[in-house]
Design a protein around this motif. Structure first.
Motif, PDB file in Angstrom:
ATOM      1  N   GLY A 676      31.716 -47.260  21.372  1.00 53.03           N
ATOM      2  CA  GLY A 676      32.738 -47.931  22.170  1.00 53.03           C
ATOM      3  C   GLY A 676      33.128 -47.129  23.393  1.00 53.03           C
ATOM      4  N   TRP A 677      33.216 -45.816  23.225  1.00 55.67           N
ATOM      5  CA  TRP A 677      33.574 -44.953  24.367  1.00 55.67           C
ATOM      6  C   TRP A 677      32.535 -45.070  25.477  1.00 55.67           C
ATOM      7  CZ3 TRP A 677      30.587 -40.844  26.139  1.00 55.67           C
ATOM      8  CH2 TRP A 677      31.169 -40.058  27.135  1.00 55.67           C
ATOM      9  N   LEU A 678      31.249 -45.006  25.119  1.00 53.35           N
ATOM     10  CA  LEU A 678      30.205 -45.093  26.133  1.00 53.35           C
ATOM     11  C   LEU A 678      30.159 -46.487  26.752  1.00 53.35           C
ATOM     12  CD1 LEU A 678      27.812 -44.001  27.698  1.00 53.35           C
ATOM     13  CD2 LEU A 678      26.352 -44.431  25.702  1.00 53.35           C
ATOM     14  N   SER A 679      30.355 -47.509  25.942  1.00 52.42           N
ATOM     15  CA  SER A 679      30.277 -48.878  26.449  1.00 52.42           C
ATOM     16  C   SER A 679      31.383 -49.179  27.449  1.00 52.42           C
ATOM     17  CB  SER A 679      30.347 -49.876  25.283  1.00 52.42           C
ATOM     18  OG  SER A 679      29.259 -49.689  24.400  1.00 52.42           O
ATOM     19  N   GLU A 680      32.497 -48.478  27.355  1.00 48.74           N
ATOM     20  CA  GLU A 680      33.616 -48.728  28.266  1.00 48.74           C
ATOM     21  C   GLU A 680      33.449 -48.038  29.613  1.00 48.74           C
ATOM     22  OE1 GLU A 680      36.974 -47.405  26.106  1.00 48.74           O
ATOM     23  OE2 GLU A 680      37.005 -49.118  24.721  1.00 48.74           O
ATOM     24  N   ARG A 681      32.522 -47.110  29.695  1.00 47.53           N
ATOM     25  CA  ARG A 681      32.313 -46.423  30.973  1.00 47.53           C
ATOM     26  C   ARG A 681      31.609 -47.366  31.945  1.00 47.53           C
ATOM     27  NH1 ARG A 681      33.041 -40.750  30.477  1.00 47.53           N
ATOM     28  NH2 ARG A 681      31.859 -40.418  32.381  1.00 47.53           N
ATOM     29  N   THR A 682      31.994 -47.246  33.224  1.00 45.95           N
ATOM     30  CA  THR A 682      31.532 -48.230  34.203  1.00 45.95           C
ATOM     31  C   THR A 682      30.520 -47.695  35.202  1.00 45.95           C
ATOM     32  OG1 THR A 682      33.419 -47.694  35.635  1.00 45.95           O
ATOM     33  CG2 THR A 682      33.709 -49.502  34.045  1.00 45.95           C
ATOM     34  N   GLU A 683      30.304 -46.378  35.253  1.00 48.52           N
ATOM     35  CA  GLU A 683      29.369 -45.863  36.244  1.00 48.52           C
ATOM     36  C   GLU A 683      27.946 -46.329  35.904  1.00 48.52           C
ATOM     37  OE1 GLU A 683      30.229 -42.256  33.537  1.00 48.52           O
ATOM     38  OE2 GLU A 683      31.225 -44.100  34.218  1.00 48.52           O
ATOM     39  N   PRO A 684      27.089 -46.479  36.912  1.00 44.70           N
ATOM     40  CA  PRO A 684      25.746 -47.047  36.682  1.00 44.70           C
ATOM     41  C   PRO A 684      24.939 -46.320  35.623  1.00 44.70           C
ATOM     42  CG  PRO A 684      26.227 -46.968  39.028  1.00 44.70           C
ATOM     43  CD  PRO A 684      27.343 -46.233  38.350  1.00 44.70           C
ATOM     44  N   GLY A 685      24.983 -44.982  35.624  1.00 39.88           N
ATOM     45  CA  GLY A 685      24.204 -44.237  34.644  1.00 39.88           C
ATOM     46  C   GLY A 685      24.670 -44.486  33.228  1.00 39.88           C
ATOM     47  N   ALA A 686      25.988 -44.597  33.034  1.00 38.06           N
ATOM     48  CA  ALA A 686      26.515 -44.874  31.701  1.00 38.06           C
ATOM     49  C   ALA A 686      26.098 -46.267  31.238  1.00 38.06           C
ATOM     50  CB  ALA A 686      28.039 -44.734  31.702  1.00 38.06           C
ATOM     51  N   ARG A 687      26.131 -47.231  32.164  1.00 38.10           N
ATOM     52  CA  ARG A 687      25.705 -48.582  31.799  1.00 38.10           C
ATOM     53  C   ARG A 687      24.226 -48.595  31.413  1.00 38.10           C
ATOM     54  NH1 ARG A 687      28.842 -50.196  36.382  1.00 38.10           N
ATOM     55  NH2 ARG A 687      26.929 -50.617  37.561  1.00 38.10           N
ATOM     56  N   LEU A 688      23.418 -47.792  32.127  1.00 37.58           N
ATOM     57  CA  LEU A 688      21.993 -47.719  31.811  1.00 37.58           C
ATOM     58  C   LEU A 688      21.780 -47.120  30.422  1.00 37.58           C
ATOM     59  CD1 LEU A 688      19.143 -48.216  32.890  1.00 37.58           C
ATOM     60  CD2 LEU A 688      19.210 -45.932  33.931  1.00 37.58           C
ATOM     61  N   LEU A 689      22.516 -46.058  30.100  1.00 37.61           N
ATOM     62  CA  LEU A 689      22.406 -45.465  28.772  1.00 37.61           C
ATOM     63  C   LEU A 689      22.867 -46.445  27.697  1.00 37.61           C
ATOM     64  CD1 LEU A 689      23.702 -41.790  29.144  1.00 37.61           C
ATOM     65  CD2 LEU A 689      21.357 -42.535  28.764  1.00 37.61           C
ATOM     66  N   ALA A 690      23.973 -47.133  27.970  1.00 36.35           N
ATOM     67  CA  ALA A 690      24.490 -48.081  26.988  1.00 36.35           C
ATOM     68  C   ALA A 690      23.487 -49.195  26.711  1.00 36.35           C
ATOM     69  CB  ALA A 690      25.819 -48.665  27.474  1.00 36.35           C
ATOM     70  N   GLU A 691      22.746 -49.570  27.728  1.00 26.92           N
ATOM     71  CA  GLU A 691      21.773 -50.649  27.578  1.00 26.92           C
ATOM     72  C   GLU A 691      20.501 -50.178  26.896  1.00 26.92           C
ATOM     73  OE1 GLU A 691      18.697 -53.111  30.448  1.00 26.92           O
ATOM     74  OE2 GLU A 691      20.571 -52.354  31.305  1.00 26.92           O
ATOM     75  N   ARG A 692      19.989 -48.976  27.310  1.00 26.19           N
ATOM     76  CA  ARG A 692      18.662 -48.556  26.865  1.00 26.19           C
ATOM     77  C   ARG A 692      18.691 -47.641  25.626  1.00 26.19           C
ATOM     78  NH1 ARG A 692      15.382 -49.192  31.503  1.00 26.19           N
ATOM     79  NH2 ARG A 692      16.136 -51.109  32.488  1.00 26.19           N
ATOM     80  N   ALA A 693      19.641 -46.720  25.564  1.00 29.49           N
ATOM     81  CA  ALA A 693      19.599 -45.683  24.525  1.00 29.49           C
ATOM     82  C   ALA A 693      20.624 -45.884  23.419  1.00 29.49           C
ATOM     83  CB  ALA A 693      19.809 -44.309  25.170  1.00 29.49           C
ATOM     84  N   LEU A 694      21.750 -46.494  23.727  1.00 32.31           N
ATOM     85  CA  LEU A 694      22.831 -46.580  22.747  1.00 32.31           C
ATOM     86  C   LEU A 694      22.498 -47.438  21.522  1.00 32.31           C
ATOM     87  CD1 LEU A 694      25.678 -45.825  21.942  1.00 32.31           C
ATOM     88  CD2 LEU A 694      26.533 -47.738  23.324  1.00 32.31           C
ATOM     89  N   PRO A 695      21.802 -48.576  21.666  1.00 28.69           N
ATOM     90  CA  PRO A 695      21.552 -49.394  20.472  1.00 28.69           C
ATOM     91  C   PRO A 695      20.868 -48.625  19.347  1.00 28.69           C
ATOM     92  CG  PRO A 695      21.082 -50.656  22.449  1.00 28.69           C
ATOM     93  CD  PRO A 695      21.334 -49.256  22.893  1.00 28.69           C
ATOM     94  N   ALA A 696      19.867 -47.821  19.674  1.00 25.07           N
ATOM     95  CA  ALA A 696      19.165 -47.058  18.638  1.00 25.07           C
ATOM     96  C   ALA A 696      20.074 -46.002  18.032  1.00 25.07           C
ATOM     97  CB  ALA A 696      17.910 -46.411  19.225  1.00 25.07           C
TER      98      ALA A 696
END
Length: 726
Positions: A676-696
């Motif tokens: 949840g903490w990472l998903s709430e971050r709005t900077e582009p790199g955080a969004r990229l991590l949330a999309e690509r790396a966070l699910p696993a």
């Protein structure tokens, strides 16, 4: 990393003369074309060193890739090393041309010579620039301690090189301040900070701006006001115009930095061009009338007419800017302040050095009293602050783990030297450790390792005089834990750099702790094999992380599966996990993928620090996971729109691995809240991590295994998880 695009700036895969030739060509080009004389001189010196490298490789006097690269010199000799780890064939401690080294060496061993060395030892009147500088001081100490056999054995080993190498320090040093904080370190001495400030040159662009603000803007206003005057065209107006033209000629001859007024089409140029005929009573051409009208309208529309409130406010601000002293002038004020301090030490209190210019300083320098030192000057002064590492980190004076590694030897030297009961020997070995840290690493092949401090003959000679009692070992252990925690707290998203690993290893040896610390292996010269300590570190990691999110995310083998592995077997496992066929050199990307699997299995020292030392960072594991993830997000963001994204993609993968490790040790609340903490971050790199790396990672936290394709790595031989935009 993608195999089709290798990162820039890596060392050559093999000792290729072409690399050295390329460096030589670059140095020669700089030496011939650079506008700065000092830069040209340094480039000439650099080119001479590369010429020696090439000559040595050609005639066989230099063996690149060996820990004893210079023919005729033992491995313990400090070689002269240039970029990429290439030895030039020269020794750093080489005697100057014409020096009679053997006569001097023999003179140091007479009764008078030994007495002089012992006096220097007791007074601390020496600075060791190189490890070799400690050799004869060690001989003198051994003689005084009655260990003549040890002294003779050391002389037998170094004596054959007395005609080529220096074994005693040049010059001397003032005694150390006994009241200094033993935990205080500094990035630069007061003398080094003073030198850096004294080297600051005038900035031509700033000088040009000051000239425009202080000279040409006021003059432009006078010319504009003259054209706007109600008596335009009268004899008095024409005489005033002639005076302005005369002033312009004088100003243009004296103030030559700003050239805008000389360019056709600029407003001042137009006003003056029209004033010349008008001052002589001649009529303006229709074209001149049009240009004049346009210039007057644009100038008054932009800033207002001279004398109006808007125009006056603008010029007041510009005048204040022009009145500010230039940075180089304020740097000289700081130079004068630093000159009052001992140049070979740090500064315990920098606040007096950073205050506004005093009235006395203003009288001496011409810099206005009350002027504040600019931030670039303050930063250089601040680097001389001598304080505990934690305070330097808190002040932002240690920006990276690499900088921390530069400071650590100052602390490690004192901690490791505690094992020597004799004060003079303890001081000598502490100074030696600091000097040894300055020895540059060599490019090594075939699993050869860099020369270690305990291998040097003079260190071996006094090893029997160590008294590693419980107090000394405990002191080294405390320093080891403290530095490890500082590194994790301060730089959670960065792997421990090799120099810091080396210093932690020295502390571990002094503490008597079996700590299998592993260095980062260079992918460009990796030969496919690992040493046995990698397998030992992997066993520790497997035991610590069994059943954790880290083990599930990276598919960590259980401890039993690697219990009997040696370095060769560990290498086979890493190749299998990377999907790379063992044997020989692969591409840099393939090598990097194998090396990274070694880091994953060992956690690159994190597990060893936690399991063996019980390291517990002050911030807590959950906070460290978030800090490391923030670094990964920053690096991931830098891949977006980047024409060469692979290096930052690698750094993102490494930081992400750190975050996963810290998260595995965090409290349940931190693990559950991380997504949840990472998903709430709005900077582009955080969004990229949330999309690509966070699910696993979310799956791993919840107890599921992760398919390899969904793991975020630094290196890749196919599509990188962060770079696949499809």
């Amino acid at each position: 990393m993608n195999r089709n695009e290798e990162p820039e700036g890596l060392r050559p895969v093999a000792p290729d003369p072409g690399y050295a030739a390329g460096q030589l060509a670059s140095a020669l080009r700089t030496a011939a074309t650079h506008e700065d004389a000092a830069t040209r001189r340094r480039a000439r010196e650099r080119s001479e060193r590369w010429q020696r490298v090439l000559a040595g490789m050609a005639d066989g006097s230099v063996t690149v890739g060996s820990r004893a690269p210079v023919a005729g010199l033992p491995a313990w000799t400090t070689p002269e090393v240039v970029r990429g780890g290439f030895a030039t064939g020269a020794a750093a401690a080489a005697l100057p041309a014409g020096a009679d080294g053997r006569a001097d060496f023999a003179g140091r061993l007479t009764d008078a010579g030994l007495d002089a060395l012992i006096a220097r030892l007791d007074a601390g009147d020496y600075v060791l620039a190189l490890p070799e500088d400690a050799a004869l001081l060690t001989v003198a100490w051994l003689v005084r301690a009655g260990d003549r056999a040890g002294a003779l054995e050391l002389l037998d080993e170094i004596g054959p090189f007395a005609d080529r190498l220096r074994f005693v320090p040049e010059g001397g040093a003032a005694e150390a301040d006994e009241g200094a904080d033993p935990e205080a370190v500094h990035r630069s001495t007061a003398g080094e900070a003073r030198g850096a400030l004294a080297a600051r040159r005038r900035n031509p662009r700033i000088d040009t701006l000051h000239e425009a603000l202080a000279v040409w803007n006021p003059f432009t206003d006078e010319v504009l006001a003259h054209w706007l005057a109600e008596d335009r065209g009268t004899p008095e107006w024409r005489r005033g115009g002639a005076r302005l033209l005369a002033r312009y000629r004088a100003l243009a001859g004296e103030h030559t930095l700003c050239r805008k007024h000389r360019r056709p089409g600029e407003n001042l140029h137009t006003l003056l061009d029209c004033l010349r005929p008008a001052a002589d009573g001649r009529a303006l051409t229709p074209r001149q009338q049009g240009l004049l009208r346009h210039a007057l309208e644009s100038m008054t529309r932009k800033r207002g007419a001279p004398g109006t409130e808007r125009h006056a406010a603008l010029r007041a601000r510009q005048a204040a800017d022009a009145a500010r002293p230039a940075h180089h002038a304020l740097a000289q004020v700081a130079v004068r302040r630093l000159a009052l301090l001992p140049e070979d030490a740090g500064v315990p209190d920098i606040d007096p050095l950073l205050g506004p210019v005093t009235a006395g300083e203003a009288a001496q320098t011409g810099v206005p009293a009350g002027s504040e030192l600019p931030e670039p000057v303050r930063r250089i002064v601040a680097r001389a602050l001598s304080a505990p590492v934690r305070e330097l980190i808190a002040r932002g004076l240690v920006p990276s783990a690499e900088v921390l590694a530069e400071l650590v030897p100052q602390l490690v030297a004192s901690a490791t030297a505690l094992a020597y009961p004799d004060p003079a020997l303890r001081a000598l070995m502490a100074a030696h450790h600091r000097a040894f840290h300055n020895r540059r690493g060599l490019l090594l092949l075939n699993l050869e390792h860099q020369v270690r401090e305990h291998e040097l003959p003079w260190v071996r000679a006094v090893s029997g005089h160590r008294d590693a009692d419980g107090a000394a070992r405990e002191g080294a252990r405390q320093a080891l834990v403290h530095l490890a925690e500082l590194a994790l707290d301060g730089f959670a998203g960065t792997i421990l750099p090799n120099p810091l690993v080396s210093e932690l290893g020295a502390l571990a040896r002094a503490a008597g702790v079996a700590l299998p610390l592993t260095e980062e292996l260079a992918a460009d010269i990796f030969m496919g094999t690992f040493t046995a300590k990698f397998a030992s570190a992997a066993r520790i990691a497997a035991e610590l992380l069994d059943g954790t999110a880290y083990a599930r995310y990276y598919g960590l083998d259980p401890a039993a599966a690697i219990a009997d592995l040696d370095g060769r077997g560990f290498g086979r496992v890493c190749h299998e996990r990377a999907g790379v066929k063992p044997g020989g050199w692969g591409s840099v990307a393939e090598n990097g993928s194998v090396v990274e699997q070694g880091q994953i299995l060992t956690t690159h020292n994190l597990a060893a620090l936690v399991a063996v030392l019980d390291v517990r960072p002050a911030a807590g594991w959950g906070e460290l996971a978030r800090r490391a993830c923030a670094v990964a997000a920053e690096k991931a963001g830098q891949t977006i729109g980047n024409r060469r994204p692979l290096r930052v993609a690698k750094d993102a993968g490494y930081a992400w691995r750190q975050a996963v490790f810290f998260l595995a040790l965090a409290e349940e609340e931190d693990r559950r809240g991380f997504a949840g903490w990472l998903s709430e971050r709005t900077e582009p790199g955080a969004r990229l991590l949330a999309e690509r790396a966070l699910p696993a990672l979310r799956d791993a936290v919840e107890g599921a295994a992760v398919f390899p394709a969904y793991r975020l790595h630094g290196w890749s031989t196919g599509n990188h998880l962060l770079l696949n935009r499809g």
